[in-house]
Design an enzyme around this catalytic site. Structure first.
Site, PDB file in Angstrom:
ATOM      1  NE  ARG A 185     -12.490  45.962  22.621  1.00 20.14           N
ATOM      2  CZ  ARG A 185     -12.811  45.459  23.792  1.00 20.14           C
ATOM      3  NH1 ARG A 185     -13.409  44.293  23.852  1.00 20.14           N
ATOM      4  NH2 ARG A 185     -12.567  46.123  24.899  1.00 20.14           N
TER       5      ARG A 185
ATOM      6  CG  ASP B  49      -3.418  44.154  28.094  1.00 17.14           C
ATOM      7  OD1 ASP B  49      -4.313  44.978  27.864  1.00 17.14           O
ATOM      8  OD2 ASP B  49      -3.443  43.401  29.092  1.00 17.14           O
TER       9      ASP B  49
HETATM   10  O1  CP3 Z   1      -4.285  52.826  25.387  1.00 17.66           O
HETATM   11  C1  CP3 Z   1      -3.927  52.221  24.359  1.00 17.66           C
HETATM   12  O2  CP3 Z   1      -4.420  52.431  23.233  1.00 17.66           O
HETATM   13  C2  CP3 Z   1      -2.761  51.272  24.476  1.00 17.66           C
HETATM   14  C3  CP3 Z   1      -3.055  49.925  24.731  1.00 17.66           C
HETATM   15  C4  CP3 Z   1      -3.629  49.419  26.050  1.00 17.66           C
HETATM   16  C5  CP3 Z   1      -4.447  48.275  26.104  1.00 17.66           C
HETATM   17  N1  CP3 Z   1      -4.655  47.964  27.414  1.00 17.66           N
HETATM   18  C6  CP3 Z   1      -4.944  47.546  24.923  1.00 17.66           C
HETATM   19  C7  CP3 Z   1      -6.098  46.637  25.068  1.00 17.66           C
HETATM   20  C8  CP3 Z   1      -3.410  49.836  27.374  1.00 17.66           C
HETATM   21  C9  CP3 Z   1      -2.658  51.049  27.885  1.00 17.66           C
HETATM   22  C10 CP3 Z   1      -4.051  48.891  28.216  1.00 17.66           C
HETATM   23  C11 CP3 Z   1      -4.008  48.974  29.695  1.00 17.66           C
HETATM   24  C12 CP3 Z   1      -4.754  48.013  30.483  1.00 17.66           C
HETATM   25  N2  CP3 Z   1      -5.055  46.724  30.159  1.00 17.66           N
HETATM   26  C13 CP3 Z   1      -5.237  48.256  31.793  1.00 17.66           C
HETATM   27  C14 CP3 Z   1      -5.054  49.525  32.578  1.00 17.66           C
HETATM   28  C15 CP3 Z   1      -5.957  50.597  32.147  1.00 17.66           C
HETATM   29  C16 CP3 Z   1      -7.424  50.288  32.271  1.00 17.66           C
HETATM   30  O3  CP3 Z   1      -8.098  50.324  31.243  1.00 17.66           O
HETATM   31  O4  CP3 Z   1      -7.888  50.062  33.395  1.00 17.66           O
HETATM   32  C17 CP3 Z   1      -5.875  47.103  32.227  1.00 17.66           C
HETATM   33  C18 CP3 Z   1      -6.571  46.870  33.556  1.00 17.66           C
HETATM   34  C19 CP3 Z   1      -5.753  46.131  31.186  1.00 17.66           C
HETATM   35  C20 CP3 Z   1      -6.218  44.756  31.203  1.00 17.66           C
HETATM   36  C21 CP3 Z   1      -7.145  44.461  30.131  1.00 17.66           C
HETATM   37  N3  CP3 Z   1      -6.794  44.322  28.812  1.00 17.66           N
HETATM   38  C22 CP3 Z   1      -8.523  44.224  30.267  1.00 17.66           C
HETATM   39  C23 CP3 Z   1      -9.293  44.288  31.560  1.00 17.66           C
HETATM   40  C24 CP3 Z   1      -8.987  43.939  28.992  1.00 17.66           C
HETATM   41  C25 CP3 Z   1     -10.364  43.487  28.643  1.00 17.66           C
HETATM   42  C26 CP3 Z   1     -11.371  44.516  28.826  1.00 17.66           C
HETATM   43  C27 CP3 Z   1     -11.710  45.076  27.509  1.00 17.66           C
HETATM   44  O5  CP3 Z   1     -11.744  46.309  27.388  1.00 17.66           O
HETATM   45  O6  CP3 Z   1     -11.966  44.237  26.622  1.00 17.66           O
HETATM   46  C28 CP3 Z   1      -7.910  44.049  28.081  1.00 17.66           C
HETATM   47  C29 CP3 Z   1      -7.942  43.877  26.625  1.00 17.66           C
HETATM   48  C30 CP3 Z   1      -7.437  45.010  25.796  1.00 17.66           C
HETATM   49  N4  CP3 Z   1      -6.282  45.695  26.040  1.00 17.66           N
HETATM   50  C31 CP3 Z   1      -8.025  45.501  24.607  1.00 17.66           C
HETATM   51  C32 CP3 Z   1      -7.199  46.531  24.143  1.00 17.66           C
HETATM   52  C33 CP3 Z   1      -7.369  47.359  22.897  1.00 17.66           C
HETATM   53  C34 CP3 Z   1      -9.284  44.978  23.962  1.00 17.66           C
HETATM   54  C35 CP3 Z   1      -9.109  43.582  23.540  1.00 17.66           C
HETATM   55  C36 CP3 Z   1      -9.350  43.285  22.105  1.00 17.66           C
HETATM   56  O7  CP3 Z   1      -8.985  44.047  21.185  1.00 17.66           O
HETATM   57  O8  CP3 Z   1      -9.902  42.195  21.868  1.00 17.66           O
END
Ligand code: CP3
Length: 345
Positions: A30, A76
């Protein structure tokens, strides 16, 4: 170009390309206006992950914009529970919400359906390998079972995962069944990513640091060890990066017990320990993402310090955790320019 000639792969094998190769956790996301634009087309976040065309597009965005040395598959960690039939949804402003763990939910899982459900993600990996610049390393990933399970006990993100810890103590049998299912699904998923063209994979264990010693062994070390072993049974010598966050004191045990190829470091890991680890496996990290938000000299100093302290050993430059949405693109550019201008060792 062969996979092993890509810079990140060289660093992961223990070579010391200089300046060090660089990518960022959560680099597609984002903080990029172009991500937000594509993302707006599909309100349901999981559906977005399964839209191969869109997932390819947002994965490529940070590569085109910044020329990172590695690209990480856009997906994700919750596609696995979703594929298994575990109820997962994303709520606006609240993040992921998983139904609280319950025996009937585990009984109702359909592991045999997971592979088919994940086909679109594997298709994304294949397309990415074809469309990425040849020199760019392609990384796949999954969430570690403990971290995935944390959200299925608490339901949503919590500070120190009190609910997951309590749940695992109260009903280790049910919790263990869920972890076992996640291990098997993760082995299959990572193997398929590697077979589809990923050069290496990363296991994200964001919540490893909240466990006590016995819990760490049972819910972090052992599942990770089994995943590494299971993947290498099907893809010998698979390159696997482990990222057990907030686990500095246990990193050496983690490396020894899991057989991981390289380890991701969060920003709290002392450099002295990091250098010692570099004599065992390559490291990746570990800029505090808040330095990237702050910019200015805080950012320059953070970058310089990592280059200085960890530049003599195998290093993949990265953040110590994912980039946050409020980060400015200029700061990302500043960081990359600084790393690429690293003075000769
Ligand atoms: O790194 C990258 O660019 C690749 C994509 C990626 C995402 N999530 C996309 C995402 C990766 C590698 C993840 C890993 C992930 N997802 C983890 C482990 C790493 C970390 O950050 O701790 C975890 C715990 C998640 C679970 C998750 N997904 C959460 C807690 C959230 C919401 C929190 C937030 O930042 O909004 C997501 C959503 C998410 N995953 C988004 C993205 C780009 C944002 C959501 C959106 O675009 O609306």
């Amino acid at each position: 170009m062969r996979s092993q000639d890509r810079l990140v792969m060289k660093a992961l094998r223990g070579e010391r390309p200089w300046p060090p190769p660089i990518w960022m956790m959560r680099q597609a996301g984002r903080y990029l206006a172009e991500y937000r634009e594509v993302r707006a087309k599909v309100p349901n976040f999981l559906e977005f992950c399964y839209e191969t065309n869109l997932a390819v597009e947002v994965t490529l965005q940070p590569i085109r914009k910044f020329g990172f040395d590695a690209s990480i598959l856009f997906s994700d960690i919750f596609v696995i529970p979703d594929a298994l039939g575990y109820p997962v949804r994303f709520e606006e402003g609240r993040g992921p919400v998983l139904e609280p763990l319950d025996k009937s939910l585990i009984d109702a899982l359909r592991p045999e359906r997971a592979a088919g459900h994940l086909d679109p993600v594997i298709a994304t990996v294949k397309r990415l390998r074809a469309e990425l610049p040849v020199e760019t390393t392609l990384l796949g990933f999954c969430g570690a079972p403990w971290t995935v399970a944390c959200y299925s006990v608490a339901g949503h993100t919590t500070q120190d995962q009190t609910a997951a810890r309590t749940g695992a103590y109260r009903d280790p049998k049910l919790f263990g069944r869920w972890i076992d299912i996640l291990i098997e699904a993760s082995i299959d998923y990572l193997t398929r990513q590697l077979e589809a063209g990923a050069d290496a994979v990363q296991i994200f264990d964001t919540w490893a640091g909240v466990l006590d010693e016995a819990g760490f062994k049972q819910w972090c070390l052992e599942p990770t060890r089994r995943i590494v072993e299971g993947v290498r049974k099907r893809v010998p010598n698979a390159m696997i990066i482990g990222f057990p966050k907030a686990s500095a004191a246990r990193l050496k045990t983690y490396i020894a017990e899991t057989g991981i190829s390289a380890v991701g470091l969060d920003w709290t890991v002392p450099f002295e320990l990091a250098r010692e680890i570099q004599t065992i496996v390559p490291v990746q990290g570990n800029l505090d993402p808040m330095r990237l938000v702050a910019g200015g000299t805080a950012l320059d100093e953070g970058v310089d310090r990592i280059l200085e302290e960890l530049g003599d050993g195998p290093l993949v430059f990265n953040l110590g955790h994912g980039i946050v949405p409020q980060t400015s693109v200029e700061h990302v550019e500043q960081m990359i320019a600084r790393v690429r201008a690293a003075k000769p060792r």
